[in-house]
Design an enzyme around this catalytic site. Sequence first.
Site, mmCIF file in Angstrom:
data_model
loop_
_atom_site.group_PDB
_atom_site.id
_atom_site.type_symbol
_atom_site.label_atom_id
_atom_site.label_comp_id
_atom_site.label_asym_id
_atom_site.label_seq_id
_atom_site.Cartn_x
_atom_site.Cartn_y
_atom_site.Cartn_z
ATOM 1 N N HIS A 166 4.723 4.154 -7.129
ATOM 2 C CA HIS A 166 4.831 2.752 -6.701
ATOM 3 C C HIS A 166 4.198 2.544 -5.318
ATOM 4 O O HIS A 166 3.371 1.649 -5.123
ATOM 5 C CB HIS A 166 6.324 2.388 -6.682
ATOM 6 C CG HIS A 166 6.664 1.034 -6.145
ATOM 7 N ND1 HIS A 166 7.086 0.001 -6.949
ATOM 8 C CD2 HIS A 166 6.671 0.539 -4.882
ATOM 9 C CE1 HIS A 166 7.327 -1.075 -6.196
ATOM 10 N NE2 HIS A 166 7.085 -0.765 -4.930
ATOM 11 N N GLU A 167 4.563 3.389 -4.384
ATOM 12 C CA GLU A 167 4.062 3.189 -3.016
ATOM 13 C C GLU A 167 2.553 3.383 -2.941
ATOM 14 O O GLU A 167 1.857 2.685 -2.203
ATOM 15 C CB GLU A 167 4.775 4.137 -2.034
ATOM 16 C CG GLU A 167 6.280 3.948 -1.926
ATOM 17 C CD GLU A 167 6.701 2.523 -1.622
ATOM 18 O OE1 GLU A 167 5.906 1.766 -1.051
ATOM 19 O OE2 GLU A 167 7.835 2.167 -1.986
ATOM 20 N N HIS B 180 0.755 0.293 -3.815
ATOM 21 C CA HIS B 180 0.546 -0.601 -2.662
ATOM 22 C C HIS B 180 -0.621 -0.111 -1.805
ATOM 23 O O HIS B 180 -1.433 -0.896 -1.342
ATOM 24 C CB HIS B 180 1.796 -0.634 -1.772
ATOM 25 C CG HIS B 180 2.966 -1.351 -2.362
ATOM 26 N ND1 HIS B 180 2.870 -2.575 -2.973
ATOM 27 C CD2 HIS B 180 4.285 -1.007 -2.407
ATOM 28 C CE1 HIS B 180 4.086 -2.967 -3.368
ATOM 29 N NE2 HIS B 180 4.956 -2.027 -3.040
HETATM 30 ZN ZN LIG Z 1 7.044 -1.934 -3.217
#
Ligand SMILES: [Zn+2]
Length: 327
Positions: A243-244, A247
Amino acid sequence: MGPRPNLLTRRAAGVASTTLALLLSTAAVGVVPAASAFSAAPGGACAEPADSHANARVKPGAGATHEPNELTAKQVRERDADLAAALRERANFRAGAGATTLATVTIPVVVHVIQRDSTRAGGNIPDSLITSQISVLNQAYAGGTGGAATAFAFRLDKINRVTNPSWYPIVDGSSAERSMKSSLRVGGKNTLNIYLGELSDDLLGWATFPQRKLSSMDGVVVLNESLPGGTATNYNQGDTGTHEIGHWLNLYHTFQGGCGGSGDGVSDTPAEASPAYECPTGRNTCSATGLDPITNFMDYTYDSCMYQFTPGQASRMLTAWNAYRAA
Ligand SMILES: [Zn+2]
């Protein structure tokens, strides 16, 4: 495809769909015209986005007020304009360039293990968790868990162990975080620096979005026990890292912007009014077509629930790579 009940199942399911996912992803990249990115830019805009905010992942009840990463509509517009401007600046960028680089980007990874002391509770996690994390990333970004294949693979170059009680836990937005990153960050814009430790405010992690000028803050921070085999119940299959890094490659949350507007800037992730937690199968919070994308890596659900990026997200990441991070 329904939520993955466990790691074994999603891995097994992923094998069959990998080829198809790769094809879908290729098609999606092919239809992303550079021109549309150009036309989105307001004339002459070339300032860095005001926001260089990190983007986080949190547990339910961890204090929504502490989501360091929620973007306002204005911040999204600024980032979109900056992306378009960055693409224009790229002398080597041309329409179709994205397709030719599909599945060819190998990201060098340096993992900084921040420790208070030599105990496990003090942050001393074994190397095996880190190598498992790299495997999880490679499976996720290759579409091996059931989602779209992306262009990205990850190569672990170094594990850097640092014992420094003043950096532990890692506190989001603190001067200690700045000091830690300016001391430790290595490599160019293409190098992924991952910082592992206990984190402030029950956060699972946070990340910086790409920027044209390399910042010493660039990188992702991940809860050490969220790595595969860690002790973070429901969040210990390695998807916080996935997830990170999403980003870090310019993806927004699937619930960005709620039900209206351009949402997360990706057309194949249905709009979602708010973060989804746990694994609320069938959730549908917006009147627009499509159930909430609760199985997407960019939502907030349990690791056991999320297993995919979409072709649109794969395309957005590759566009951002070419604009910001490619050598
Ligand atoms: Zn996030």
